[in-house]
Design a protein around this motif. Structure first.
Motif, PDB file in Angstrom:
ATOM      1  N   LEU A 228       1.264  -1.385  -0.363  1.00 59.66           N
ATOM      2  CA  LEU A 228      -0.016   0.120  -0.286  1.00 59.66           C
ATOM      3  C   LEU A 228       0.889   1.488   0.501  1.00 59.66           C
ATOM      4  O   LEU A 228       0.970   2.376  -0.481  1.00 59.66           O
ATOM      5  CB  LEU A 228      -1.118  -0.266   0.967  1.00 59.66           C
ATOM      6  CG  LEU A 228      -1.580   1.302   1.076  1.00 59.66           C
ATOM      7  CD1 LEU A 228      -2.789   1.141   0.296  1.00 59.66           C
ATOM      8  CD2 LEU A 228      -2.781   1.325   2.614  1.00 59.66           C
ATOM      9  N   SER A 229       1.571   1.091   0.809  1.00 55.91           N
ATOM     10  CA  SER A 229       3.059   2.303   0.535  1.00 55.91           C
ATOM     11  C   SER A 229       3.538   2.662  -0.426  1.00 55.91           C
ATOM     12  O   SER A 229       3.433   3.550  -1.210  1.00 55.91           O
ATOM     13  CB  SER A 229       3.867   2.405   1.764  1.00 55.91           C
ATOM     14  OG  SER A 229       3.354   2.012   3.222  1.00 55.91           O
ATOM     15  N   GLU A 230       3.743   1.631  -1.528  1.00 53.63           N
ATOM     16  CA  GLU A 230       4.201   1.611  -3.112  1.00 53.63           C
ATOM     17  C   GLU A 230       3.190   2.480  -3.443  1.00 53.63           C
ATOM     18  O   GLU A 230       3.444   2.832  -4.402  1.00 53.63           O
ATOM     19  CB  GLU A 230       5.198   0.019  -3.153  1.00 53.63           C
ATOM     20  CG  GLU A 230       6.464  -0.245  -2.781  1.00 53.63           C
ATOM     21  CD  GLU A 230       7.258   1.021  -2.991  1.00 53.63           C
ATOM     22  OE1 GLU A 230       7.415   0.639  -3.972  1.00 53.63           O
ATOM     23  OE2 GLU A 230       7.656   2.041  -2.485  1.00 53.63           O
ATOM     24  N   THR A 231       2.076   1.998  -3.772  1.00 46.38           N
ATOM     25  CA  THR A 231       1.145   2.551  -4.386  1.00 46.38           C
ATOM     26  C   THR A 231       0.945   3.363  -4.271  1.00 46.38           C
ATOM     27  O   THR A 231       1.001   4.364  -4.826  1.00 46.38           O
ATOM     28  CB  THR A 231      -0.237   1.688  -3.816  1.00 46.38           C
ATOM     29  OG1 THR A 231      -0.257   0.361  -3.913  1.00 46.38           O
ATOM     30  CG2 THR A 231      -1.275   1.807  -5.231  1.00 46.38           C
ATOM     31  N   TYR A 232       1.261   4.088  -2.933  1.00 45.35           N
ATOM     32  CA  TYR A 232       1.088   5.872  -2.425  1.00 45.35           C
ATOM     33  C   TYR A 232       1.903   6.558  -2.891  1.00 45.35           C
ATOM     34  O   TYR A 232       1.965   6.883  -3.983  1.00 45.35           O
ATOM     35  CB  TYR A 232       0.778   6.121  -0.771  1.00 45.35           C
ATOM     36  CG  TYR A 232      -0.237   5.916  -0.041  1.00 45.35           C
ATOM     37  CD1 TYR A 232      -1.553   6.169  -0.930  1.00 45.35           C
ATOM     38  CD2 TYR A 232      -0.492   5.370   1.219  1.00 45.35           C
ATOM     39  CE1 TYR A 232      -2.708   5.800   0.012  1.00 45.35           C
ATOM     40  CE2 TYR A 232      -1.283   4.910   1.584  1.00 45.35           C
ATOM     41  CZ  TYR A 232      -2.258   5.561   0.994  1.00 45.35           C
ATOM     42  OH  TYR A 232      -3.956   5.524   1.845  1.00 45.35           O
ATOM     43  N   HIS A 233       3.134   5.868  -2.880  1.00 43.73           N
ATOM     44  CA  HIS A 233       4.873   6.373  -3.447  1.00 43.73           C
ATOM     45  C   HIS A 233       4.372   6.270  -5.685  1.00 43.73           C
ATOM     46  O   HIS A 233       5.027   7.373  -5.505  1.00 43.73           O
ATOM     47  CB  HIS A 233       5.385   5.237  -3.669  1.00 43.73           C
ATOM     48  CG  HIS A 233       6.634   5.871  -4.013  1.00 43.73           C
ATOM     49  ND1 HIS A 233       8.157   5.107  -3.901  1.00 43.73           N
ATOM     50  CD2 HIS A 233       7.279   6.422  -4.315  1.00 43.73           C
ATOM     51  CE1 HIS A 233       8.946   5.759  -4.651  1.00 43.73           C
ATOM     52  NE2 HIS A 233       8.352   6.515  -5.016  1.00 43.73           N
ATOM     53  N   SER A 234       3.868   5.344  -5.940  1.00 44.86           N
ATOM     54  CA  SER A 234       4.101   5.203  -7.485  1.00 44.86           C
ATOM     55  C   SER A 234       2.350   6.337  -7.819  1.00 44.86           C
ATOM     56  O   SER A 234       2.479   6.962  -9.080  1.00 44.86           O
ATOM     57  CB  SER A 234       3.633   3.643  -8.454  1.00 44.86           C
ATOM     58  OG  SER A 234       4.438   3.077  -7.731  1.00 44.86           O
ATOM     59  N   ILE A 235       1.150   6.484  -7.109  1.00 41.99           N
ATOM     60  CA  ILE A 235       0.408   7.548  -7.370  1.00 41.99           C
ATOM     61  C   ILE A 235       0.639   8.973  -7.758  1.00 41.99           C
ATOM     62  O   ILE A 235       0.546   9.167  -8.650  1.00 41.99           O
ATOM     63  CB  ILE A 235      -0.844   7.520  -7.127  1.00 41.99           C
ATOM     64  CG1 ILE A 235      -1.337   6.004  -7.091  1.00 41.99           C
ATOM     65  CG2 ILE A 235      -1.522   8.312  -7.158  1.00 41.99           C
ATOM     66  CD1 ILE A 235      -2.788   5.144  -5.776  1.00 41.99           C
ATOM     67  N   SER A 236       1.507   8.714  -5.818  1.00 42.82           N
ATOM     68  CA  SER A 236       2.380  10.408  -6.105  1.00 42.82           C
ATOM     69  C   SER A 236       2.725  10.921  -7.745  1.00 42.82           C
ATOM     70  O   SER A 236       3.053  11.586  -7.957  1.00 42.82           O
ATOM     71  CB  SER A 236       2.795  10.802  -4.740  1.00 42.82           C
ATOM     72  OG  SER A 236       3.877  11.306  -4.374  1.00 42.82           O
ATOM     73  N   ASP A 237       4.546   9.628  -8.032  1.00 41.62           N
ATOM     74  CA  ASP A 237       5.200   9.690  -8.984  1.00 41.62           C
ATOM     75  C   ASP A 237       4.618  10.400  -9.888  1.00 41.62           C
ATOM     76  O   ASP A 237       4.983  10.978 -10.547  1.00 41.62           O
ATOM     77  CB  ASP A 237       6.384   8.909  -8.748  1.00 41.62           C
ATOM     78  CG  ASP A 237       7.111   8.643  -7.680  1.00 41.62           C
ATOM     79  OD1 ASP A 237       7.102   9.704  -7.022  1.00 41.62           O
ATOM     80  OD2 ASP A 237       7.919   7.631  -7.531  1.00 41.62           O
ATOM     81  N   THR A 238       3.259   9.340 -10.158  1.00 40.71           N
ATOM     82  CA  THR A 238       3.143   9.365 -11.305  1.00 40.71           C
ATOM     83  C   THR A 238       2.269  11.337 -11.574  1.00 40.71           C
ATOM     84  O   THR A 238       1.794  11.613 -12.741  1.00 40.71           O
ATOM     85  CB  THR A 238       1.682   9.032 -11.592  1.00 40.71           C
ATOM     86  OG1 THR A 238       2.280   6.827 -11.543  1.00 40.71           O
ATOM     87  CG2 THR A 238       1.050   9.136 -13.226  1.00 40.71           C
TER      88      THR A 238
END
Length: 313
Positions: A35-45
């Motif tokens: 989930l942390s990595e999902t937040y990370h990638s959404i933010s990066d996008t």
């Protein structure tokens, strides 16, 4: 500018694909670090979109309201990216990781069937993270190549000097994001695998918290680097020394008095100086000398865009 744009586009494509895959893996496993990595990638996008807006906006021609152009738009949008990276991805990842540590929550063991084949869900997470590492490696290689090109062009000895000296904050931001993304994916992979092997939730939960701390730390560093340029930082000392030497060594110049430089964009340096000329020179000679000085400064560094020389006799 073209190099920066291609770097951001590569990161946008990679992060968009990765965000979808990580979210699906989280739905299947419930892993805190996923989930942390999902937040990370959404933010990066989202961040890549802001960087592209900054690149487009900074390309506008100078106007009466902005006589030195819109180059600083990239500084603003890069600063905005660092704030969002800190506020959304970093904080949410850290908070979720701490909650998982306290509650004992970890990835739920289970199976999933794809094309008639049944897999342990942990392998889904591992496959997604390995795919994320592959995507991020592609984006990182693009960003690293552009940063290395700039290091060679401007004579920066290492990445630390490039980080402190570059005015191309878009490439710097993309490079940093990609490096963090690789580190975050590696942390999540280790945490998920250790939790699955040992049966202890703590590894997955701690990995989620560490990803948050990693994001927050680098976001603060990026914000600091963008702040210096937003406030009107001068060119590096060594470059200023070269500029002054070019002026002093020009025939007819007796002394360089007040001297100032400032970045007005990633590819824009403003140079202003009071220069004492030989009193025997006539006005036409001084005008020609100032034009030649401008040419020499631009030949020394292609980022020189505005040169203002005030002649003193």
């Amino acid at each position: 500018m073209a190099g920066s744009k291609s770097v951001v586009l590569a990161a946008l494509v990679a992060n968009g694909a990765i965000a979808v895959l990580k979210f699906l893996a989280f739905l299947l496993t419930g892993s805190p670090s996923m989930l942390s990595e999902t937040y990370h990638s959404i933010s990066d996008t989202g961040n890549q979109v802001f960087l592209l807006i900054g690149i487009r906006y900074s390309g506008k021609a100078p106007s009466r309201a902005h006589p030195f152009g819109y180059g600083k738009a990239q500084f603003f949008y890069s600063f905005l990216v660092s704030v969002l990276l800190f506020g959304i991805a970093g904080w949410e990842s850290l908070k979720h990781g701490v909650e998982a540590i306290r509650s004992g929550h970890a990835a739920s063991p289970g199976t999933v069937t794809l094309a008639g084949v049944t897999f342990d869900t942990v392998y889904v997470s591992v496959a997604v993270l390995l795919g994320a590492i592959a995507f991020e490696t592609y984006a990182f290689v693009k960003a690293n190549a552009e940063l290395r090109r700039q290091m060679e062009a401007y004579g920066w000895a290492n990445l630390v000097e490039a980080f402190r000296s570059t005015s191309d904050v878009t490439t710097l931001t993309a490079f940093t994001e990609d490096a963090i993304a690789l580190g975050g994916a590696a942390l999540a992979l280790v945490g998920i695998v250790l939790t699955r092997v040992t049966g202890n939730h703590i590894y997955d939960a701690v990995a989620a918290a560490l990803i948050g701390l990693l994001l927050m730390g680098f976001a603060l560093a990026l914000a600091w680097e963008n702040k210096r340029l937003l406030l009107g930082e001068s060119a590096p000392k060594e470059l200023e020394a070269d500029f002054q030497s070019i002026m002093r060594d020009h025939p007819g110049v007796t002394h360089v008095d007040r001297f100032r430089t400032m970045f007005v964009g990633p590819k824009g340096i403003l140079v202003a100086a009071d220069v004492s000329f030989d009193p025997e020179l006539v006005t036409d000679d001084i005008d020609a000398d100032i034009s030649r000085i401008e040419e020499k400064l631009r030949a020394r560094d292609d980022r020189v865009r505005f040169v203002y020389v005030e002649p003193e006799l």
